[in-house]
Design an enzyme around this catalytic site. Structure first.
Site, PDB file in Angstrom:
ATOM      1  N   LYS A  85      -9.133  -4.116 -21.732  1.00  0.00           N
ATOM      2  CA  LYS A  85      -8.686  -5.325 -22.414  1.00  0.00           C
ATOM      3  C   LYS A  85      -9.040  -5.451 -23.902  1.00  0.00           C
ATOM      4  CE  LYS A  85      -6.236  -7.936 -19.658  1.00  0.00           C
ATOM      5  NZ  LYS A  85      -5.162  -8.861 -20.023  1.00  0.00           N
ATOM      6  N   ASP A 134      -8.515 -14.953 -16.870  1.00  0.00           N
ATOM      7  CA  ASP A 134      -9.092 -14.824 -15.534  1.00  0.00           C
ATOM      8  C   ASP A 134     -10.341 -13.967 -15.630  1.00  0.00           C
ATOM      9  OD1 ASP A 134      -7.800 -12.302 -15.930  1.00  0.00           O
ATOM     10  OD2 ASP A 134      -5.986 -13.298 -15.237  1.00  0.00           O
TER      11      ASP A 134
HETATM   12  C1  LIG Z   1      -8.365  -5.034 -15.052  1.00  0.00           C
HETATM   13  C2  LIG Z   1      -6.992  -5.535 -15.305  1.00  0.00           C
HETATM   14  N1  LIG Z   1      -5.963  -4.723 -15.043  1.00  0.00           N
HETATM   15  C3  LIG Z   1      -4.698  -5.127 -15.252  1.00  0.00           C
HETATM   16  C4  LIG Z   1      -4.423  -6.386 -15.746  1.00  0.00           C
HETATM   17  C5  LIG Z   1      -3.001  -6.816 -15.908  1.00  0.00           C
HETATM   18  O1  LIG Z   1      -2.606  -6.970 -17.231  1.00  0.00           O
HETATM   19  P1  LIG Z   1      -1.370  -7.888 -17.568  1.00  0.00           P
HETATM   20  O2  LIG Z   1      -1.737  -9.304 -17.262  1.00  0.00           O
HETATM   21  O3  LIG Z   1      -1.130  -7.634 -19.007  1.00  0.00           O
HETATM   22  O4  LIG Z   1      -0.249  -7.457 -16.697  1.00  0.00           O
HETATM   23  C6  LIG Z   1      -5.477  -7.267 -16.058  1.00  0.00           C
HETATM   24  C7  LIG Z   1      -5.234  -8.596 -16.612  1.00  0.00           C
HETATM   25  O5  LIG Z   1      -6.116  -9.385 -16.821  1.00  0.00           O
HETATM   26  C8  LIG Z   1      -6.798  -6.821 -15.825  1.00  0.00           C
HETATM   27  O6  LIG Z   1      -7.853  -7.608 -16.074  1.00  0.00           O
END
Ligand SMILES: Cc1ncc(COP(=O)(O)O)c(C=O)c1O
Length: 413
Positions: A85, A134
């Site tokens: 992130k 989140d």
């Molecule tokens: C660990 C992780 N993987 C994938 C995602 C998915 O990303 P997106 O919301 O851009 O689809 C998130 C989103 O918070 C995440 O925290």
């Protein structure tokens, strides 16, 4: 050809809008493009601690799943934040500050190296960034705000765990808990920012605010670009299994592969929690469709009920298929990756981070799914392990051992 498959632990459908990956389309180019990627790479690669994350080859698991190869891009060490992130949230903070400082000082935009050296701290400190999260996105915005010297307020919703809340506060951000779901927190952050004159750094877009969420996604493209450089013998994968919340990460990976490989772009399979299949429903319907309900899932980062408008511009035609999986399937995959009796090195992967792999495991183990997705013994699959144990307590409960114990066994085999 069968187009939808519904089973107890997973659903799979082909995207009716997908034909084949030909030239990268104009509507996608307007969102993510080579110039934007160049700027993101130039900035992020100067931040302290930047290094490409490892691409692991899980050969034994590939054999078990009867595919030719399986690569796992392990984001658990990214800037010591535990997930991919910071590439997005912190990059959007940096870009916003450069622009704001330039405007406030009536001159040119400061270079990222000046920001990192603290040359404009006196101006940056008067700027407040905010986001709804989140967990991981808020952590990355808070980390970016601290690195670049501005104020930060983060909104979390009802079910975000205390561990995730504390991880954000540890970077000096003020954390505000609001009733409702992630999507409610997104609206609350936007409203409060309007009233207070703060700057929202959303990782999703409803089509009104574009610049910050586009920068978030453009930052993520660096993860995909690193993977492309690291691929064994530079051979393009045939399939990417990408977990989707609002879709920013999946769209960024899809866009980077599409721009690089054009008609040889891998099949893109989106994977979501059963309770939050907004991509599944939206692509099936041909237009963005919100999912109602509590959206509750252990895959907290994916528990989103609405797709991002910007990601939609790319994945509407770029996604080949979409899956939803149960929490049980995600838990099973976490345990499988952590298992030190296996031949592949143990990997620490969090609930949301493992979802793409979990989708692959379900699909590859079912003959009808294999046929629908063209998965066979020649397939070269790439997944992104987008987080490590970002909530260590929850990881311990699911896997039966704490993350450090699993990680320390990593090189023993
Ligand atoms: C660990 C992780 N993987 C994938 C995602 C998915 O990303 P997106 O919301 O851009 O689809 C998130 C989103 O918070 C995440 O925290």
């Amino acid at each position: 050809m069968q187009k939808t498959l519904i089973q107890s632990e997973c659903r799979l459908a082909l995207n009716p809008q997908y034909e084949s990956h030909s030239l990268y389309p104009r509507e996608a180019e307007k969102v993510l493009n080579a110039d934007g990627f160049g700027r993101a790479k130039q900035s992020i690669s100067q931040w302290p601690g930047y290094a490409p994350t490892p691409l692991l080859e899980l050969s034994a698991l590939a054999r078990e799943l009867d595919v030719a190869s399986l690569c796992y891009k392990d984001e658990s060490s990214r800037f010591d934040l535990g997930s991919f992130k910071p590439l997005g949230g912190a990059y959007a903070v940096a870009s916003l500050l450069q622009k704001q400082i330039g405007q406030r000082q009536g001159g040119r935009k400061p270079d990222i190296s000046e920001l990192l050296a603290g040359k404009h701290r006196h101006t940056a400190i008067d700027i407040t960034v905010t986001a709804a999260t989140d967990g991981n996105h808020g952590r990355s915005v808070a980390w970016g705000a601290r690195l670049f010297g501005c104020r930060c307020i983060i909104f979390i919703h009802e079910t975000v765990t205390n561990a995730r809340e504390h991880a954000i506060a540890d970077y000096g951000a003020e954390v505000i808990r609001t009733p409702g779901t992630f999507d409610d927190a997104v609206r609350k952050a936007a409203e409060t920012a309007r009233a207070q004159g703060w700057h929202v750094i959303p990782d999703t877009s409803d089509g009104t605010a574009i610049e910050a969420p586009r920068n978030v996604m453009q930052g993520y493209t660096l993860m995909a670009a690193e993977a492309i450089e690291q691929l064994p013998a530079n051979r393009a994968p045939t399939h990417l299994f990408l977990q989707a919340g609002v879709g920013g990460m999946a769209a960024a990976a899809c866009a980077q592969f599409w721009q690089t490989f054009s008609e040889h772009t891998p099949a893109i399979v989106l994977v979501e929690p059963q309770t939050a299949g907004c991509w599944f429903d939206s692509l099936s319907a041909g237009h963005p469709t919100a999912v109602a309900g509590s959206l509750k899932s252990i895959m907290a980062g994916l528990a989103c009920g609405e797709v991002s408008y910007l990601a939609w511009q790319i994945l509407r035609t770029g996604a080949t298929a979409m899956m939803t999986i149960s929490d049980t399937v995600a838990e099973k995959s976490m345990r499988l990756l952590a298992d030190q009796r296996r031949v592949d090195p143990p990997v620490v992967a969090g609930e949301s981070g493992v979802a793409g792999l979990a989708g692959l495991i379900e699909a590859a183990s079912d003959q009808q799914c294999r046929i629908m997705l063209g998965l066979d013994e020649q397939s070269r699959v790439l997944v992104f392990g987008t987080e490590g144990a970002t909530d260590p307590e929850s990881y311990h409960k699911i896997v039966g051992r704490p993350p450090h114990e699993v990680a320390s066994g990593r090189h023993k085999l």
